[in-house]
Write a protein that holds these residues in place. Structure first.
Motif: not given
Length: 156
Positions: A57-58, A61-62
């Motif tokens: 999920k993190r 983001k990138y």
């Protein structure tokens, strides 16, 4: 299919191809041996990644997609003395063949980007809905770049 930018064309045309034999099989073997499946991706892993600890999920983001995640993970630096320009295409084909043999049914795109004394090697699984990692116009990039798509009509 092979795509190169002007900088790579110039690099290739400026080379003499006599006595440029190299032993790159150990590089291919190391990469293939250390590449594994994590979730929906194929990644180069020398650290022993524990998939349960990866925060996708993190990460997303990138990076935009699985291709971005793979490209982030699948960066290998090879000193230019280990891989002469005359061997770039053969190396890319053999690496692609090796990965496709290990991961049956997957197709890979191989990138070589020359930076001073080393070659930045990256690869990703080809996903039709995600396409290629780099822009179609490789001349937008300053460094010499080779994109090896192989003999794969599935790309277009």
């Amino acid at each position: 299919m092979i795509k190169v930018n002007r900088a790579m064309e110039q690099l290739i045309s400026s080379q003499t191809f006599a006595n440029n034999h190299c032993e790159y099989n150990s590089i291919i073997d190391r990469i293939t041996h250390n590449t594994k499946t994590i979730k929906e991706s194929i990644v180069y892993d020398t650290e022993g990644i524990d998939e349960s600890l990866v925060d996708f999920k993190r990460i997303f983001k990138y990076v935009d997609d699985w291709t971005g995640y793979e490209i982030m993970c699948n960066e290998i630096l090879v000193h230019s003395s280990e891989l002469p320009v005359s061997q770039y295409i053969v190396f890319a084909k053999k690496l692609q063949d090796s990965l496709q043999s290990k991961f049956a049914g997957k197709r890979f795109v191989i990138y070589l980007c020359v930076k001073k004394d080393f070659i930045e090697l990256r690869f990703h699984t080809y996903r039709k809905n995600e396409g290629l990692w780099l822009n179609d116009n490789l001349n937008e990039y300053d460094n010499p770049i080779l994109c090896f798509l192989g003999e794969n009509e599935y790309l277009y």
